[in-house]
Design an enzyme around this catalytic site. Structure first.
Site, PDB file in Angstrom:
ATOM      1  N   ALA A 284       0.402 -29.670  -7.239  1.00 31.01           N
ATOM      2  CA  ALA A 284      -0.017 -30.678  -8.070  1.00 31.01           C
ATOM      3  C   ALA A 284       0.734 -32.340  -7.905  1.00 31.01           C
ATOM      4  O   ALA A 284       0.794 -31.891  -9.692  1.00 31.01           O
ATOM      5  CB  ALA A 284      -1.781 -30.244  -8.736  1.00 31.01           C
TER       6      ALA A 284
ATOM      7  N   SER B 213      -1.008 -35.756 -16.759  1.00 34.80           N
ATOM      8  CA  SER B 213      -0.735 -34.608 -15.782  1.00 34.80           C
ATOM      9  C   SER B 213      -1.710 -34.104 -14.963  1.00 34.80           C
ATOM     10  O   SER B 213      -2.755 -34.581 -15.419  1.00 34.80           O
ATOM     11  CB  SER B 213       0.339 -33.436 -16.607  1.00 34.80           C
ATOM     12  N   ASN B 214      -2.085 -33.068 -14.490  1.00 33.87           N
ATOM     13  CA  ASN B 214      -3.038 -32.476 -14.083  1.00 33.87           C
ATOM     14  C   ASN B 214      -3.217 -30.918 -14.522  1.00 33.87           C
ATOM     15  O   ASN B 214      -2.354 -30.277 -14.617  1.00 33.87           O
ATOM     16  CB  ASN B 214      -3.040 -32.784 -12.742  1.00 33.87           C
ATOM     17  N   ASN B 215      -4.243 -30.400 -13.891  1.00 26.88           N
ATOM     18  CA  ASN B 215      -4.549 -28.832 -14.660  1.00 26.88           C
ATOM     19  C   ASN B 215      -3.505 -27.669 -13.614  1.00 26.88           C
ATOM     20  O   ASN B 215      -3.729 -26.462 -14.087  1.00 26.88           O
ATOM     21  CB  ASN B 215      -5.537 -28.003 -14.609  1.00 26.88           C
TER      22      ASN B 215
END
Ligand SMILES: Cc1cc2nc3c(=O)[nH]c(=O)nc-3n(C[C@H](O)[C@H](O)[C@H](O)COP(=O)(O)O)c2cc1C
Length: 403
Positions: A276, A209-211
Site C-alpha cells: 500500500a 503512512s497507512n494501515n
C-alpha cells in the site's frame, strides 16, 4: 511424488517418553521413518521402544562408526524432513553453533531438508539468555520451532518448557509437512513482490503512512517460495517474521520502493504489487523535529509519489503484472478503472472498509479482475490460500501465452 521420508532425532530430555506417541502417530499417518538417538536419549528410553514402533533398528553413535557408508550423509540425503523431539537445550546450542560431534548433530548439519524442532526443558533453562539466543538463531536459519507449553514440569512446579501434548505436536507437524509436499510448479520462475506500507517522513521522528501490515504480501512471498520460485520481497517497515528462503529488500519510502522494484523488474517473471504505497509525501522533510510552540495550526504541503504500478505496467516485457486495489467504496467500478489504467494482467480488489478481512487480518475476500474477463469472486479464506489462487491463475496465463 509424495514427500514422506522423515528422519526423527531423539535427544536426552525427560519428555522423551512422549515422543513414542508422536512416532506412533507419524507411522499411522503413513510416513516412512528413520530414527537416531543420542547417547543421553538412550538413558531415558531404550531404543527397543522406538525400533518396535517403526519395525526396524534405530541408529546410535555405535552405528556411526561401524556402518559401511558415511551414515550421517546417507541419512541427511535420504530425509525429506528432519524432526528433533524432545529438543534439549544442548541440541539447540549445538544446532545453532553448527556442531557435528555425534550422529544426530552431524546428520542435522548435513541435511538440507526442512527442520522441525520441538523443545522441552525446565523453564529456567528455556528462558536462559543463551537458549533464547540459540532459538532466535535457529529461527533465522529457517528452522521451524514449536513453542513449549506451560504446565506442570518434571521438577514439580508449573512453568513454561513442557513438551506440548502428542496430539498437538502431530497436528502442528502434519500442517508443516503438508507444506513441503506442495507442488514445485513455480520452479524456474522469479517472483518479485512488494509488501506493506511505505512511510513518508515529516521530520526525524514523524511520518505519514497507512494501515497496511504487510501480511498479504508476506503470504504471497511464502507461497511462492514454497512452490519453488526464486522470490524477491521488497517490503516497507513491518513487524512480521521473515518468510524463509527469500531475498528480502527492506525499504521505507515510496521512492525507495520504486527504485528497488525497477532494479529487480527486468529479471522477474511474475510481479505482484501488494504494497500500500503512500500516494503523497510531504513536500519538505524538516531537518529538526517540528516544534508546536507558537503554532495553532500547521499546514502540510504534499506532493505526488511515483505511481510504481503504472511505471511497471509501462515497462512491461515478459512479466505478468498483478496489482492490488484497496477500496472503501464502489469496489468493482474503481478497481476496473485501475486495472485498465495500469495495464495489469490481474487486479486483486479488496474492500478495506470491512473489519473481518483486509488490513491486519489473516483472512481476505477478494475479486479477481482481468482484461476481457468476468470478475471472479474469491470467497473469504486465509491470505496464503489467496496467494495460492493468484499463482494458479498466473501459471494458467503463462501457459496460455506460451501455446
Ligand atoms: C534427569 C534428567 C533430566 C533432564 N531433562 C532435560 C530436559 O527435559 N531438557 C533438556 O534440555 N535437558 C535435560 N537434561 C539434560 C540433558 O540430558 C543433557 O544436557 C544432555 O547432555 C543432553 O544430551 P543430548 O542433547 O545429546 O541428548 C536432563 C538431564 C537429566 C539427568
Amino acid at each position: 511424488m509424495k514427500k514422506n521420508k522423515i528422519l526423527v532425532c531423539l535427544t536426552g530430555g525427560i519428555a522423551l517418553y512422549k515422543a513414542a506417541s508422536v512416532v506412533r502417530g507419524l507411522v499411522k499417518a503413513g510416513f516412512d521413518l528413520e530414527i537416531i538417538m543420542t547417547a543421553t536419549a538412550q538413558k531415558f528410553v531404550a531404543p527397543l521402544t522406538f525400533s518396535s514402533l517403526i519395525k526396524r533398528p534405530v541408529y546410535t553413535d555405535e552405528d556411526w562408526f561401524t556402518a559401511a557408508d558415511v551414515l550421517h550423509i546417507k541419512l541427511a540425503d535420504w530425509a525429506d524432513a528432519v524432526i528433533v523431539i524432545p529438543a534439549t537445550a544442548d541440541i539447540l546450542a549445538k544446532m545453532a553453533g553448527g556442531s557435528a560431534d555425534n550422529l544426530v548433530t552431524a546428520s542435522l548439519l548435513a541435511s538440507r531438508a526442512p527442520k522441525y524442532v520441538i523443545p522441552a526443558m525446565n523453564e529456567k533453562m528455556l528462558t536462559a539468555p543463551a537458549t533464547q539466543r540459540n532459538l532466535q538463531q535457529l529461527s533465522a536459519d529457517g528452522v521451524k520451532i514449536l513453542k513449549p507449553a506451560k504446565g506442570l514440569l518434571a521438577e514439580g512446579y508449573s512453568g513454561y518448557g513442557r513438551l506440548p501434548e502428542p496430539a498437538e505436536i502431530l497436528t502442528w507437524l502434519t500442517k508443516q509437512l503438508a507444506v513441503i509436499d506442495k507442488q514445485q510448479d513455480l520452479q524456474g520462475k522469479c517472483v518479485l513482490i512488494s509488501a506493506g506500507s511505505t512511510v513518508e517522513p515529516l521530520d526525524p521522528v514523524r511520518y505519514l503512512s497507512n494501515n497496511s501490515t504487510g501480511k498479504m504480501g508476506f503470504s504471497i512471498a511464502q507461497a511462492a517460495q514454497q512452490r519453488g520460485a526464486e522470490v524477491i520481497l521488497v517490503a516497507g517497515p513491518n513487524h512480521l517474521a521473515l518468510p524463509t528462503g527469500v531475498n528480502y529488500q527492506p525499504v521505507k519510502t515510496a521512492q525507495q520502493m520504486e527504485q528497488k522494484m525497477l532494479e529487480f523488474y527486468p529479471q522477474a517473471d511474475f510481479v505482484i504489487m501488494a504494497a500500500a504505497v503512500a500516494d503523497f509525501r510531504p513536500m519538505r522533510t524538516a531537518e529538526q523535529k517540528i516544534k508546536k510552540t507558537g503554532l495553532d495550526q500547521l499546514t502540510l504541503e504534499l506532493v505526488r509519489n511515483p505511481d510504481i504500478l503504472l511505471e511497471l505496467g509501462n515497462r512491461k516485457q515478459q512479466q505478468l503484472l498483478v496489482g492490488f486495489a484497496a477500496e472503501t467504496q464502489q469496489l468493482l467500478a474503481n478497481a476496473t478503472a485501475k486495472m485498465q489504467r495500469k495495464k495489469v494482467d490481474l487486479l486483486v480488489a479488496n474492500d478495506v472498509s470491512r473489519a473481518d478481512v483486509g488490513f491486519g487480518t489473516s483472512q481476505n475476500e477478494v475479486v479477481f479482475l482481468r482484461p476481457q474477463a468476468d470478475p471472479q469472486l474469491v470467497s473469504k479464506r486465509s491470505k496464503s490460500a489467496i496467494a495460492d489462487k493468484i499463482f494458479d491463475l498466473l501459471l494458467d496465463l503463462d501457459h496460455q501465452r506460451r501455446k
